[in-house]
Motif scaffolding. Structure first.
Motif, short mmCIF file in Angstrom:
data_model
loop_
_atom_site.label_atom_id
_atom_site.label_comp_id
_atom_site.label_asym_id
_atom_site.label_seq_id
_atom_site.Cartn_x
_atom_site.Cartn_y
_atom_site.Cartn_z
N ARG A 36 0.83 -1.21 0.00
CA ARG A 36 0.00 0.00 0.00
C ARG A 36 0.87 1.26 0.00
N THR A 37 1.99 1.20 0.75
CA THR A 37 2.90 2.34 0.77
C THR A 37 3.50 2.59 -0.61
N TYR A 97 2.19 1.83 -3.53
CA TYR A 97 1.17 2.41 -4.41
C TYR A 97 0.92 3.88 -4.07
N SER A 98 0.98 4.21 -2.78
CA SER A 98 0.74 5.60 -2.37
C SER A 98 1.84 6.53 -2.85
N LYS A 99 3.03 5.96 -3.10
CA LYS A 99 4.14 6.77 -3.63
C LYS A 99 4.05 6.97 -5.13
N GLY A 100 3.04 6.34 -5.75
CA GLY A 100 2.84 6.53 -7.18
C GLY A 100 3.49 5.47 -8.05
N LEU A 101 4.01 4.39 -7.44
CA LEU A 101 4.61 3.32 -8.24
C LEU A 101 3.53 2.56 -8.99
N GLY A 102 3.86 2.15 -10.22
CA GLY A 102 2.91 1.40 -11.03
C GLY A 102 2.76 -0.03 -10.54
N ARG A 103 1.66 -0.67 -10.97
CA ARG A 103 1.38 -2.03 -10.52
C ARG A 103 2.46 -3.01 -10.94
#
Length: 314
Positions: free
Chosen positions: A213-214, A216-222
């Motif tokens: 979740r962290t 993804y919250s930083k904007g990293l792609g799936r």
């Protein structure tokens, strides 16, 4: 370095215990190998002379020392059934079983890991559930039954591949691959089903962790989160099951090798038991135990490479 030294020391101690247990078990088995060679109606003088020449009249500790010295020299005794050195028979069988294991593990990894990751990413969607049920079905079918089915389809009906026998790599590389393909597939389908289940569960559990979740919250792609973090952290249980599967396949798939008439380790185990060839069986038991120990040792080393924190914890 201390971690690796400790693991190497544990490996040596385990191998020593394995040799003691293997030797001890075969000493308490009823029957005299000399009787097997000469028969129950053998002359007592001949029986006594053969027993002495085989060292069976020596104290137990002396027989163990002689045997373990022979093991270090590569001398595991003489097969009663084949009248050949046991070590030579094992090496010959390993050439077949080793090739079978390599092809089987390649197919297992190529099927199990991608499908497991794919199922973990699609959750409980109907087609993913259906695929999971199909993998469980293939796991429930024994490898030898799958082998008979594959022989009927690809050998009897389509005549694409040989049904029995083995062609060495030196004779024909293509013939070798053809002779090992069907037995490899019959074993790999069940092994891949096991791997799919472990990969799916491991990846699913990792996807629920806070660090995902962290990320993804930083904007990293799936894709970056999946391949850069989730899959790597999911490898520990996957490596464990791969080590177990490798040891199991290298141990010889007894029924499958007999179905396809492959002269591998599994076939040797079957023959040594049916003919009561104790020297050959003893050598094979030692081989199986050593394979399991070495595979577990290799798994521990791979753990430390995949996750360096393991070295610090221990």
């Amino acid at each position: 370095m201390r971690y690796y030294c400790r693991k190497a020391g544990g490996l040596l101690v385990t191998l020593a215990l394995v040799s003691l247990i293997t030797f001890g078990v075969f000493q308490i088995l009823p029957g005299n190998p000399a009787y097997i060679i000469l028969g129950v109606d053998a002359d007592p003088l001949q029986l006594e002379a053969l027993t002495k020449s085989m060292g069976l009249d020596l104290p137990l500790y002396q027989r163990y020392l002689n045997w373990i010295q022979g093991v270090f020299r590569g001398d595991l005794g003489q097969s009663l059934r084949y009248q050949q050195p046991v070590s030579q028979l094992i090496v010959q069988g390993l050439r077949v079983t080793g090739g079978l294991a390599a092809m089987t593990m390649l197919l297992t990894v190529l099927i199990g890991i991608p499908v497991g990751i794919w199922l973990a990413g699609h959750g409980e969607k109907p087609y993913a559930v259906g695929f999971s049920m199909l993998s469980q079905l293939s796991l429930s079918i024994p490898a030898f039954c799958m082998g008979i089915f594959l022989i009927h389809i690809f050998s009897v009906q389509l005549k694409w591949l040989p049904s029995i026998g083995f062609v060495s790599w030196a004779e024909s590389p293509l013939g070798c691959l053809k002779s090992l393909f069907l037995p490899s597939v019959s074993i790999a389908l069940g092994s891949a089903s096991v791997l799919i289940r472990y990969v799916k569960v491991s990846v699913t559990n990792q996807q629920k962790q806070d660090y995902v979740r962290t990320a993804y919250s930083k904007g990293l792609g799936r894709r970056r989160v999946m391949y850069g973090h989730v899959i790597r952290n999911s490898l520990i249980p996957v490596i464990t099951i791969l080590g177990m599967l490798t040891a199991d396949i290298l141990g010889g798939s007894i029924i499958t090798e007999n179905v396809f008439s492959l002269p591998g380790i599994g076939r040797l185990i079957s023959v040594s038991i049916s003919s009561r060839d104790l020297p050959l069986l003893q050598g094979l038991v030692l081989y199986l135990a050593v394979i399991v120990v070495i595979c577990n040792f290799a798994v521990d080393l791979i753990y430390s490479v995949v996750d360096p924190r393991i070295r610090l914890k221990r």
